[in-house]
Design a protein around this motif. Structure first.
Motif, mmCIF file in Angstrom:
data_model
loop_
_atom_site.group_PDB
_atom_site.id
_atom_site.type_symbol
_atom_site.label_atom_id
_atom_site.label_comp_id
_atom_site.label_asym_id
_atom_site.label_seq_id
_atom_site.Cartn_x
_atom_site.Cartn_y
_atom_site.Cartn_z
ATOM 1 N N ASN A 227 0.757 -0.998 0.109
ATOM 2 C CA ASN A 227 -0.038 0.056 -0.008
ATOM 3 C C ASN A 227 0.735 1.280 0.017
ATOM 4 N N SER A 228 1.609 1.661 -1.018
ATOM 5 C CA SER A 228 2.443 2.543 -1.294
ATOM 6 C C SER A 228 1.977 3.585 -2.505
ATOM 7 N N LYS A 229 2.875 4.672 -2.667
ATOM 8 C CA LYS A 229 2.620 5.517 -3.883
ATOM 9 C C LYS A 229 3.060 4.815 -5.079
ATOM 10 N N ARG A 230 3.691 3.730 -5.114
ATOM 11 C CA ARG A 230 3.980 2.876 -6.161
ATOM 12 C C ARG A 230 2.702 2.014 -6.530
ATOM 13 N N LYS A 231 2.184 1.583 -5.487
ATOM 14 C CA LYS A 231 0.820 0.936 -5.777
ATOM 15 C C LYS A 231 -0.255 1.841 -6.095
ATOM 16 N N GLU A 232 -0.183 2.930 -6.002
ATOM 17 C CA GLU A 232 -1.156 3.848 -6.596
ATOM 18 C C GLU A 232 -0.958 4.334 -7.887
ATOM 19 N N ILE A 233 0.390 4.298 -8.290
ATOM 20 C CA ILE A 233 0.445 4.493 -9.820
ATOM 21 C C ILE A 233 0.369 3.408 -10.557
ATOM 22 N N LYS A 234 0.363 2.152 -9.811
ATOM 23 C CA LYS A 234 0.306 1.040 -10.616
ATOM 24 C C LYS A 234 -1.324 0.994 -11.018
ATOM 25 N N GLU A 235 -2.080 1.295 -10.064
ATOM 26 C CA GLU A 235 -3.480 1.517 -10.358
ATOM 27 C C GLU A 235 -4.059 2.459 -11.076
ATOM 28 N N LEU A 236 -3.250 3.579 -11.216
ATOM 29 C CA LEU A 236 -3.715 4.720 -12.238
ATOM 30 C C LEU A 236 -3.364 4.218 -13.622
ATOM 31 N N LEU A 237 -2.006 3.646 -13.745
ATOM 32 C CA LEU A 237 -1.670 3.148 -15.330
ATOM 33 C C LEU A 237 -2.868 1.903 -15.588
ATOM 34 N N LYS A 238 -3.070 1.218 -14.787
ATOM 35 C CA LYS A 238 -4.094 0.053 -14.907
ATOM 36 C C LYS A 238 -5.261 0.349 -15.390
ATOM 37 N N ASN A 239 -5.965 1.777 -14.883
ATOM 38 C CA ASN A 239 -7.104 2.243 -15.257
ATOM 39 C C ASN A 239 -7.034 2.953 -16.450
ATOM 40 N N LEU A 240 -6.014 3.714 -16.638
ATOM 41 C CA LEU A 240 -5.579 4.535 -18.119
ATOM 42 C C LEU A 240 -5.448 3.488 -19.210
ATOM 43 N N LYS A 241 -4.955 2.215 -19.064
ATOM 44 C CA LYS A 241 -5.026 1.202 -19.977
ATOM 45 C C LYS A 241 -6.299 0.768 -20.399
ATOM 46 N N LYS A 242 -7.245 0.960 -19.854
ATOM 47 C CA LYS A 242 -8.848 0.576 -20.147
ATOM 48 C C LYS A 242 -8.943 1.732 -21.122
ATOM 49 N N ILE A 243 -8.555 3.025 -21.129
ATOM 50 C CA ILE A 243 -8.845 3.733 -22.299
ATOM 51 C C ILE A 243 -8.176 3.871 -23.337
ATOM 52 N N ASN A 244 -6.732 3.611 -22.914
ATOM 53 C CA ASN A 244 -5.555 3.534 -24.007
ATOM 54 C C ASN A 244 -4.710 2.639 -23.725
ATOM 55 N N PRO A 245 -4.768 1.355 -24.445
ATOM 56 C CA PRO A 245 -4.129 0.028 -24.225
ATOM 57 C C PRO A 245 -2.717 0.367 -24.429
ATOM 58 N N ASN A 246 -2.179 1.546 -25.066
ATOM 59 C CA ASN A 246 -0.973 1.764 -25.333
ATOM 60 C C ASN A 246 -0.313 2.833 -24.557
ATOM 61 N N ILE A 247 -0.874 3.245 -23.287
ATOM 62 C CA ILE A 247 -0.430 4.296 -22.705
ATOM 63 C C ILE A 247 1.015 3.923 -21.956
ATOM 64 N N GLU A 248 1.391 2.873 -21.774
ATOM 65 C CA GLU A 248 2.519 2.513 -21.033
ATOM 66 C C GLU A 248 3.536 2.641 -22.277
ATOM 67 N N LYS A 249 3.441 2.258 -23.514
ATOM 68 C CA LYS A 249 4.336 2.346 -24.641
ATOM 69 C C LYS A 249 4.551 3.769 -24.960
ATOM 70 N N SER A 250 3.471 4.576 -24.926
ATOM 71 C CA SER A 250 3.597 5.988 -25.081
ATOM 72 C C SER A 250 4.483 6.477 -24.275
ATOM 73 N N ILE A 251 4.430 6.323 -23.005
ATOM 74 C CA ILE A 251 5.253 6.966 -21.586
ATOM 75 C C ILE A 251 6.644 6.621 -22.160
ATOM 76 N N PHE A 252 6.975 5.156 -22.369
ATOM 77 C CA PHE A 252 8.005 4.747 -22.557
ATOM 78 C C PHE A 252 8.831 5.501 -23.815
ATOM 79 N N ASN A 253 7.956 5.498 -24.992
ATOM 80 C CA ASN A 253 8.611 6.134 -26.190
ATOM 81 C C ASN A 253 8.965 7.562 -25.934
ATOM 82 N N SER A 254 8.205 8.227 -25.128
ATOM 83 C CA SER A 254 8.394 9.742 -24.704
ATOM 84 C C SER A 254 9.780 10.073 -24.156
ATOM 85 N N ILE A 255 10.201 9.329 -23.106
ATOM 86 C CA ILE A 255 11.392 9.459 -22.497
ATOM 87 C C ILE A 255 12.688 8.871 -23.433
#
Length: 287
Positions: A227-255
């Protein structure tokens, strides 16, 4: 002729090279080639914490050494920061099960950080890194390999933005500032955590999760988070992936494609810079 029965470790290795080839082996090799992580003559300390990520890393590195044309050596290091007897026994058991020849060395990191009220996690991470570099150097290594993966890269980037007020990525390799001639590499940089979990479950493996003394009474999730900030971010990304399945790839490519000219401020070599330093000299930059 009767079909030869595979041993358990052979089945585990085959699952990497066949069943999970596209999800584990291929991105592992891609990261090594793309970021030039391993070179001829390297002696690499593979650092094992006992969790799913570092144990998979150890097996991947072992398989690579066996089949690669590049000649390099491996030392499998397990640093015990003060594990309880059960966790230490689990690490030893898994290493034997996966036929990974580990070398364990003891430290008092948990004793020190447990008594620290200010930033114990930061102190623990710093002490762990220092001990690992020192042991690796004593073993004649020029690199240490850690089990950070694609999901760590994404979560760390978002964590830094939301709670660290900084846009900072996680590098696939780094030169040590305190240990001359030493590098840190992350060979699992392109492997997704969900695929590591799938591989673990497929082979019915049980690894230690968070073994920190400060979180012994904390509920730990399947991916090892609490139950940490990292878990909070995991949950946020999990929910964002429901809207945009490529959200993590987009973040990875952006850096990997940062346009520094569009940032009002940035840091380089520890120094803060402003766009005003060059603004008047670059009048041709369009809005």
């Amino acid at each position: 002729m009767a079909k030869r029965e595979l041993t358990y470790v052979q089945k585990v290795e085959r699952s990497i090279s066949t069943t999970y080839r596209e999800r584990l082996w291929t991105p592992f090799i891609n990261a090594i080639k793309t970021y030039r992580l391993i070179e001829e003559g390297d002696r690499i300390a593979v650092c094992i914490s006992g969790g799913k990520d570092s144990m998979l890393l150890a097996k991947l590195m072992q398989m690579l050494q066996r089949h690669s044309d590049c000649n390099f050596e491996i030392q499998f290091l397990v640093m015990d920061p003060g594990y309880n007897a059960e966790n230490r026994a689990q690490i030893v058991k898994n290493a034997a099960l996966l036929e990974i020849p580990i070398q364990i060395f003891d430290t008092n990191i948990f004793d020190v950080t447990y008594k620290t009220e200010k930033s114990p996690c930061y102190l623990c991470a710093k002490m762990r890194r220092g001990h690992l570099y020192r042991m690796a150097m004593d073993a004649g290594c020029n690199k240490i390999a850690l089990g950070h993966h694609f999901s760590d890269v994404i979560e760390t980037t978002v964590l830094g933005m939301f709670y660290g007020s900084q846009l900072q990525g996680m590098m696939p390799k780094l030169r040590s500032q305190n240990f001359e001639g030493m590098e840190l590499i992350r060979p699992m940089y392109c492997i997704h955590e969900q695929d590591i979990i799938a591989w673990r479950n497929y082979n019915e493996l049980e690894f230690i999760q968070c073994a920190c003394r400060l979180t012994l009474n904390t509920v730990v999730n399947d991916d090892g988070s609490s139950n940490s900030k990292r878990k909070e971010i995991k949950e946020l990304l999990k929910n964002l992936k429901k809207i945009n399945p490529n959200i993590e790839k987009s973040i990875f490519n952006s850096i990997h494609a940062v346009c520094i000219e569009t940032f009002p401020g940035y840091k380089a070599n520890g120094e803060q810079h402003s766009f005003l330093e060059w603004f008047d000299e670059n009048r041709n930059i369009l809005d």
